[in-house]
Scaffold this motif. Structure first.
Motif, PDB file in Angstrom:
ATOM      1  N   LYS A 150     -23.668  12.728  57.689  1.00  0.00           N
ATOM      2  CA  LYS A 150     -22.308  12.213  58.667  1.00  0.00           C
ATOM      3  C   LYS A 150     -21.369  12.470  58.572  1.00  0.00           C
ATOM      4  O   LYS A 150     -20.926  12.669  59.969  1.00  0.00           O
ATOM      5  CB  LYS A 150     -22.010  10.463  58.497  1.00  0.00           C
ATOM      6  CG  LYS A 150     -23.368   9.579  58.564  1.00  0.00           C
ATOM      7  CD  LYS A 150     -23.511   8.271  57.154  1.00  0.00           C
ATOM      8  CE  LYS A 150     -24.639   6.941  57.340  1.00  0.00           C
ATOM      9  NZ  LYS A 150     -24.282   6.172  56.273  1.00  0.00           N
ATOM     10  N   THR A 151     -20.918  13.387  58.148  1.00  0.00           N
ATOM     11  CA  THR A 151     -19.146  13.653  57.954  1.00  0.00           C
ATOM     12  C   THR A 151     -19.448  15.047  59.643  1.00  0.00           C
ATOM     13  O   THR A 151     -18.731  15.525  59.985  1.00  0.00           O
ATOM     14  CB  THR A 151     -18.882  14.406  57.348  1.00  0.00           C
ATOM     15  OG1 THR A 151     -18.217  13.134  55.765  1.00  0.00           O
ATOM     16  CG2 THR A 151     -17.431  14.690  57.470  1.00  0.00           C
ATOM     17  N   THR A 152     -20.260  16.257  59.118  1.00  0.00           N
ATOM     18  CA  THR A 152     -21.141  16.928  59.241  1.00  0.00           C
ATOM     19  C   THR A 152     -21.275  16.874  61.065  1.00  0.00           C
ATOM     20  O   THR A 152     -21.014  17.024  61.515  1.00  0.00           O
ATOM     21  CB  THR A 152     -21.677  17.808  58.486  1.00  0.00           C
ATOM     22  OG1 THR A 152     -21.744  17.996  57.182  1.00  0.00           O
ATOM     23  CG2 THR A 152     -22.191  19.256  59.473  1.00  0.00           C
ATOM     24  N   ALA A 153     -22.307  15.667  61.298  1.00  0.00           N
ATOM     25  CA  ALA A 153     -22.403  14.849  63.165  1.00  0.00           C
ATOM     26  C   ALA A 153     -21.122  14.808  63.850  1.00  0.00           C
ATOM     27  O   ALA A 153     -21.062  15.510  64.345  1.00  0.00           O
ATOM     28  CB  ALA A 153     -23.369  14.378  62.310  1.00  0.00           C
ATOM     29  N   GLU A 154     -20.313  13.901  62.813  1.00  0.00           N
ATOM     30  CA  GLU A 154     -18.852  13.666  63.418  1.00  0.00           C
ATOM     31  C   GLU A 154     -18.986  14.413  63.745  1.00  0.00           C
ATOM     32  O   GLU A 154     -17.692  15.221  64.683  1.00  0.00           O
ATOM     33  CB  GLU A 154     -18.337  12.962  62.465  1.00  0.00           C
ATOM     34  CG  GLU A 154     -18.942  11.470  62.295  1.00  0.00           C
ATOM     35  CD  GLU A 154     -18.688  10.769  61.063  1.00  0.00           C
ATOM     36  OE1 GLU A 154     -17.464  11.098  61.094  1.00  0.00           O
ATOM     37  OE2 GLU A 154     -18.515   9.535  61.267  1.00  0.00           O
ATOM     38  N   ILE A 155     -18.085  15.634  63.259  1.00  0.00           N
ATOM     39  CA  ILE A 155     -17.250  17.402  63.315  1.00  0.00           C
ATOM     40  C   ILE A 155     -18.165  17.601  64.047  1.00  0.00           C
ATOM     41  O   ILE A 155     -17.425  18.354  65.331  1.00  0.00           O
ATOM     42  CB  ILE A 155     -17.120  17.874  62.036  1.00  0.00           C
ATOM     43  CG1 ILE A 155     -16.264  17.276  60.989  1.00  0.00           C
ATOM     44  CG2 ILE A 155     -16.661  19.316  62.330  1.00  0.00           C
ATOM     45  CD1 ILE A 155     -16.209  18.174  59.637  1.00  0.00           C
ATOM     46  N   ARG A 156     -19.207  17.684  64.146  1.00  0.00           N
ATOM     47  CA  ARG A 156     -20.131  18.696  65.499  1.00  0.00           C
ATOM     48  C   ARG A 156     -20.083  17.922  66.646  1.00  0.00           C
ATOM     49  O   ARG A 156     -19.607  18.458  67.444  1.00  0.00           O
ATOM     50  CB  ARG A 156     -21.925  19.341  64.729  1.00  0.00           C
ATOM     51  CG  ARG A 156     -22.003  19.548  64.206  1.00  0.00           C
ATOM     52  CD  ARG A 156     -23.012  19.922  63.778  1.00  0.00           C
ATOM     53  NE  ARG A 156     -23.591  20.972  62.398  1.00  0.00           N
ATOM     54  CZ  ARG A 156     -24.475  21.651  61.833  1.00  0.00           C
ATOM     55  NH1 ARG A 156     -25.555  20.711  62.286  1.00  0.00           N
ATOM     56  NH2 ARG A 156     -24.951  21.921  61.037  1.00  0.00           N
ATOM     57  N   ASP A 157     -20.021  17.140  67.023  1.00  0.00           N
ATOM     58  CA  ASP A 157     -20.005  15.924  68.068  1.00  0.00           C
ATOM     59  C   ASP A 157     -18.378  15.873  68.491  1.00  0.00           C
ATOM     60  O   ASP A 157     -17.895  16.430  69.883  1.00  0.00           O
ATOM     61  CB  ASP A 157     -19.771  14.590  68.135  1.00  0.00           C
ATOM     62  CG  ASP A 157     -22.016  13.809  67.506  1.00  0.00           C
ATOM     63  OD1 ASP A 157     -22.768  14.803  67.667  1.00  0.00           O
ATOM     64  OD2 ASP A 157     -22.658  13.140  66.717  1.00  0.00           O
ATOM     65  N   ALA A 158     -17.632  15.796  67.644  1.00  0.00           N
ATOM     66  CA  ALA A 158     -15.447  16.471  67.733  1.00  0.00           C
ATOM     67  C   ALA A 158     -15.773  17.804  68.539  1.00  0.00           C
ATOM     68  O   ALA A 158     -15.007  17.668  69.630  1.00  0.00           O
ATOM     69  CB  ALA A 158     -15.120  15.738  66.840  1.00  0.00           C
ATOM     70  N   PHE A 159     -16.295  18.850  68.461  1.00  0.00           N
ATOM     71  CA  PHE A 159     -15.946  19.990  68.639  1.00  0.00           C
ATOM     72  C   PHE A 159     -16.800  20.079  69.795  1.00  0.00           C
ATOM     73  O   PHE A 159     -16.063  20.625  70.660  1.00  0.00           O
ATOM     74  CB  PHE A 159     -16.540  21.062  67.478  1.00  0.00           C
ATOM     75  CG  PHE A 159     -16.438  22.342  67.813  1.00  0.00           C
ATOM     76  CD1 PHE A 159     -15.151  22.693  67.254  1.00  0.00           C
ATOM     77  CD2 PHE A 159     -17.310  23.039  67.751  1.00  0.00           C
ATOM     78  CE1 PHE A 159     -14.661  24.393  68.247  1.00  0.00           C
ATOM     79  CE2 PHE A 159     -17.322  24.667  67.861  1.00  0.00           C
ATOM     80  CZ  PHE A 159     -15.530  25.385  68.635  1.00  0.00           C
TER      81      PHE A 159
END
Length: 87
Positions: free
Chosen positions: A19-28
């Motif tokens: 979930k954290t990686t997915a959130e970071i990718r979406d934000a980037f």
């Protein structure tokens, strides 16, 4: 006592998205999308060689990196390349 059953207990299941990686990718992705004009202007302000290097560096985040493959040929077997001729 150590787990000797070979079964996995706890943690993410195989194939589950972090979930954290997915959130970071979406934000980037959102950050880049919102700044495309600025990014384009910044790239255009660079010298051609610097611009090319930067584009190559940025492409690593978009285009998958291909893994090198190795071809092993046995001494008894003969390797015959396939030749394509275009006219």
């Amino acid at each position: 006592m150590a787990n000797t059953t070979g079964q996995k207990f706890g943690g993410r299941t195989k194939g589950a998205v972090n979930k954290t990686t997915a959130e970071i990718r979406d934000a980037f992705s959102l950050l880049v999308s919102n700044n495309l004009d600025t990014l384009d202007a910044d790239l255009n302000s660079l010298e051609p060689l610097q611009r090319l290097k930067m584009i190559i560096e940025l492409s690593k985040f978009v285009v998958p990196t291909l893994k090198a493959t190795e071809l092993t040929v046995e001494p008894n077997n003969r390797f015959e390349p396939i030749i394509f001729e275009f006219s």
